[in-house]
Design a protein around this motif. Structure first.
Motif, PDB file in Angstrom:
ATOM      1  N   ASN A 183       0.829  -1.205   0.000  1.00  0.00           N
ATOM      2  CA  ASN A 183       0.000   0.000   0.000  1.00  0.00           C
ATOM      3  C   ASN A 183       0.864   1.256   0.000  1.00  0.00           C
ATOM      4  N   TYR A 184       0.274   2.359  -0.461  1.00  0.00           N
ATOM      5  CA  TYR A 184       0.926   3.663  -0.317  1.00  0.00           C
ATOM      6  C   TYR A 184      -0.179   4.709  -0.203  1.00  0.00           C
ATOM      7  N   GLY A 185       0.166   5.886   0.352  1.00  0.00           N
ATOM      8  CA  GLY A 185      -0.828   6.948   0.507  1.00  0.00           C
ATOM      9  C   GLY A 185      -0.568   7.723   1.792  1.00  0.00           C
ATOM     10  N   PRO A 186      -1.563   8.558   2.218  1.00  0.00           N
ATOM     11  CA  PRO A 186      -1.409   9.377   3.414  1.00  0.00           C
ATOM     12  C   PRO A 186      -1.169   8.551   4.673  1.00  0.00           C
ATOM     13  N   TYR A 187      -0.432   9.106   5.613  1.00  0.00           N
ATOM     14  CA  TYR A 187      -0.159   8.515   6.943  1.00  0.00           C
ATOM     15  C   TYR A 187       0.709   7.271   6.895  1.00  0.00           C
ATOM     16  N   HIS A 188       1.474   7.096   5.825  1.00  0.00           N
ATOM     17  CA  HIS A 188       2.386   5.945   5.717  1.00  0.00           C
ATOM     18  C   HIS A 188       3.648   6.284   6.509  1.00  0.00           C
ATOM     19  N   PHE A 189       4.018   5.404   7.427  1.00  0.00           N
ATOM     20  CA  PHE A 189       5.140   5.673   8.339  1.00  0.00           C
ATOM     21  C   PHE A 189       6.451   5.802   7.550  1.00  0.00           C
ATOM     22  N   PRO A 190       7.227   6.857   7.824  1.00  0.00           N
ATOM     23  CA  PRO A 190       8.391   7.145   6.969  1.00  0.00           C
ATOM     24  C   PRO A 190       9.593   6.213   7.126  1.00  0.00           C
ATOM     25  N   ILE A 198      10.255  10.173  -0.155  1.00  0.00           N
ATOM     26  CA  ILE A 198       9.707  11.538  -0.251  1.00  0.00           C
ATOM     27  C   ILE A 198      10.347  12.431   0.813  1.00  0.00           C
ATOM     28  N   SER A 199      10.374  11.967   2.062  1.00  0.00           N
ATOM     29  CA  SER A 199      10.869  12.841   3.142  1.00  0.00           C
ATOM     30  C   SER A 199      12.367  13.099   2.995  1.00  0.00           C
ATOM     31  N   ARG A 200      13.119  12.092   2.595  1.00  0.00           N
ATOM     32  CA  ARG A 200      14.570  12.295   2.458  1.00  0.00           C
ATOM     33  C   ARG A 200      14.898  13.145   1.229  1.00  0.00           C
ATOM     34  N   ALA A 201      14.169  12.938   0.136  1.00  0.00           N
ATOM     35  CA  ALA A 201      14.429  13.739  -1.077  1.00  0.00           C
ATOM     36  C   ALA A 201      14.151  15.222  -0.795  1.00  0.00           C
ATOM     37  N   LEU A 202      13.088  15.490  -0.029  1.00  0.00           N
ATOM     38  CA  LEU A 202      12.769  16.890   0.286  1.00  0.00           C
ATOM     39  C   LEU A 202      13.880  17.546   1.096  1.00  0.00           C
ATOM     40  N   ALA A 203      14.621  16.716   1.867  1.00  0.00           N
ATOM     41  CA  ALA A 203      15.729  17.249   2.678  1.00  0.00           C
ATOM     42  C   ALA A 203      17.064  17.128   1.934  1.00  0.00           C
ATOM     43  N   ASN A 322       7.288  15.333  12.858  1.00  0.00           N
ATOM     44  CA  ASN A 322       7.137  14.921  14.263  1.00  0.00           C
ATOM     45  C   ASN A 322       7.551  13.477  14.460  1.00  0.00           C
ATOM     46  N   ILE A 323       7.289  12.653  13.464  1.00  0.00           N
ATOM     47  CA  ILE A 323       7.684  11.242  13.577  1.00  0.00           C
ATOM     48  C   ILE A 323       9.206  11.131  13.507  1.00  0.00           C
ATOM     49  N   ILE A 324       9.780  11.818  12.542  1.00  0.00           N
ATOM     50  CA  ILE A 324      11.232  11.712  12.389  1.00  0.00           C
ATOM     51  C   ILE A 324      11.940  12.252  13.644  1.00  0.00           C
ATOM     52  N   SER A 325      11.378  13.293  14.250  1.00  0.00           N
ATOM     53  CA  SER A 325      12.010  13.852  15.464  1.00  0.00           C
ATOM     54  C   SER A 325      11.648  13.042  16.717  1.00  0.00           C
TER      55      SER A 325
END
Ligand code: NAD
Ligand code: TYD
Length: 339
Positions: A183-190, A198-203, A322-325
């Motif tokens: 699955n993929y979509g909103p609220y998927h744990f990073p 997505i989160s790492r590319a943005l950083a 918030n999850i990553i921190s």
């Protein structure tokens, strides 16, 4: 009707809670979740004040927690999403996977037998079928494909599936099982591939691709999975297994490059890292049974779903930051300290 959604503070379970409250306002939804590292109560904030919704903190593997829940709620249906779900963590530490995924399933079904329910539904995975070779694109998993697992995670899910079918045959428990693809979509744990990228590319951080990146996964937008489970618990035949997937096979490298293109980030961020031990090559679902019996078809193609997902991560940076921190783990204390 009262539906207990275990693991409803996680990725798919929370999407299912939202789906049910929206599409079945006549039903009461009770989320039962241990709030492990993967559970995030902040995700459920939008429905906390909904009179048809209740959150209960508890462990599916603890009989006392589960029996209290059944005595308070007299549920009609149990939908069991609660699980340890990350393959890499199961390689590091298999024990908790066996406890939650197998023993937790047993405890829930024992309570179903003791108190009586109309349906116990087990949310399972296509990973119980093992993997398919890359050079046989004609092969797909059907419900008849033998169980043949690779990781401690998939083995624990397979063990639970067998137990569910045994409780049906031996005790007549009214069960159903769905086995879904990635699955993929909103609220998927990073920690999982798509939100991690997505989160790492943005950083502008390096993007770890295991091995050669040729492994294939059959991606399904999470809302399509929720719609399929909703159909199965209401109209599916008792004692049956239904595969769920939408023929959206992509290599990991394709997925990573698609995300980079959408975010306008360079492919030079890709870093090939040591492969996952026992890494499954290809998953691919044949969803003919659920289509023919229940009329289910996925509504979202990968190209559209990945755009929606990226947009969601761009608009909800606070949720995943918030999850990553680690801040999200204090949320329960903050919310419940004075209740
Ligand atoms: P997740 O890890 O995001 O969420 C799991 C949830 O279960 C968390 O809220 C966690 O707190 C809760 N939980 C864990 N142990 C618990 C326990 N002992 N008692 C009560 N709650 C507990 O997982 P997910 O990706 O949402 O997956 C949900 C289910 O769907 C799992 O059973 C998984 O095997 C299955 N599945 C997942 C996928 C996928 O692509 N993510 C695909 C097919 C099937
Ligand atoms: P994952 O999201 O962990 O789901 P699963 O292992 O249940 O399919 O991984 C999806 C694919 O992406 C899988 O082939 C492993 C790969 N992967 C990477 O290449 N890099 C990563 O950092 C992660 C988390 C996964």
């Amino acid at each position: 009707m009262t539906i207990i959604v275990t693991g409803g503070a996680g990725f798919i379970g929370s999407n299912f809670v939202f789906y049910e409250l929206k599409n079945h306002p006549e039903d009461r939804i009770v989320c039962f979740d241990k709030l492990t590292y993967a559970g995030n109560l902040a995700t459920l904030a939008p429905v906390m004040d909904n009179p048809n919704f209740r959150f209960v903190k508890g462990d599916i593997a603890e009989r006392a927690d589960v029996e209290r829940l059944f005595e308070e709620e007299h549920p009609d249906i149990i939908v069991n999403f609660a699980a340890e779900s990350h393959v890499d963590r199961s390689i590091e530490d298999p024990g908790i996977f066996l406890k939650t995924n197998i023993l937790g399933t047993q405890v829930l079904m024992d309570a179903c037998r003791k108190y009586g329910i109309t349906r116990y539904h087990q949310v399972s995975t296509d990973e119980v079928y093992g993997d398919l070779p890359l050079d046989r694109p004609d092969l797909f998993f059907t419900e008849e494909t033998p169980i043949h697992t690779s990781s401690p995670y998939s083995s624990s899910k397979a063990g639970a599936d067998l137990l569910v079918l045994a409780y049906h045959r031996t005790f007549g428990l009214p069960v159903t099982i769905t086995r879904c693809s990635n699955n993929y979509g909103p609220y998927h744990f990073p920690e999982k591939l798509i939100p991690l990228i997505i989160s790492r590319a943005l950083a502008d951080e390096s993007l770890p691709v295991y091995g050669t990146g040729e492994n294939v996964r059959d991606w399904l937008y999470v809302e399509d999975h929720c719609a399929a489970i909703d159909l199965v618990i209401r109209k599916g035949r008792v004692g049956e297994v239904y595969n769920i997937g939408g023929h959206n096979e992509k290599t990991n490298l394709d997925v990573v490059k698609t995300i980079l293109k959408q975010l306008d980030k360079p492919e030079s961020l890709i870093t090939y890292v040591t492969d996952r031990p026992g890494h499954d090559m290809r998953y691919a679902i044949d969803p003919t049974k659920i289509h023919n019996e229940l009329g289910w078809l996925p509504a979202t193609k990968f190209d559209d779903g990945i755009k929606l997902t990226i947009e969601w991560y761009l608009n909800n940076k606070e949720w995943w930051k918030n999850i990553i921190s680690g801040d999200y783990q204090n949320y329960y204390e903050k919310m419940y300290a004075n209740r």
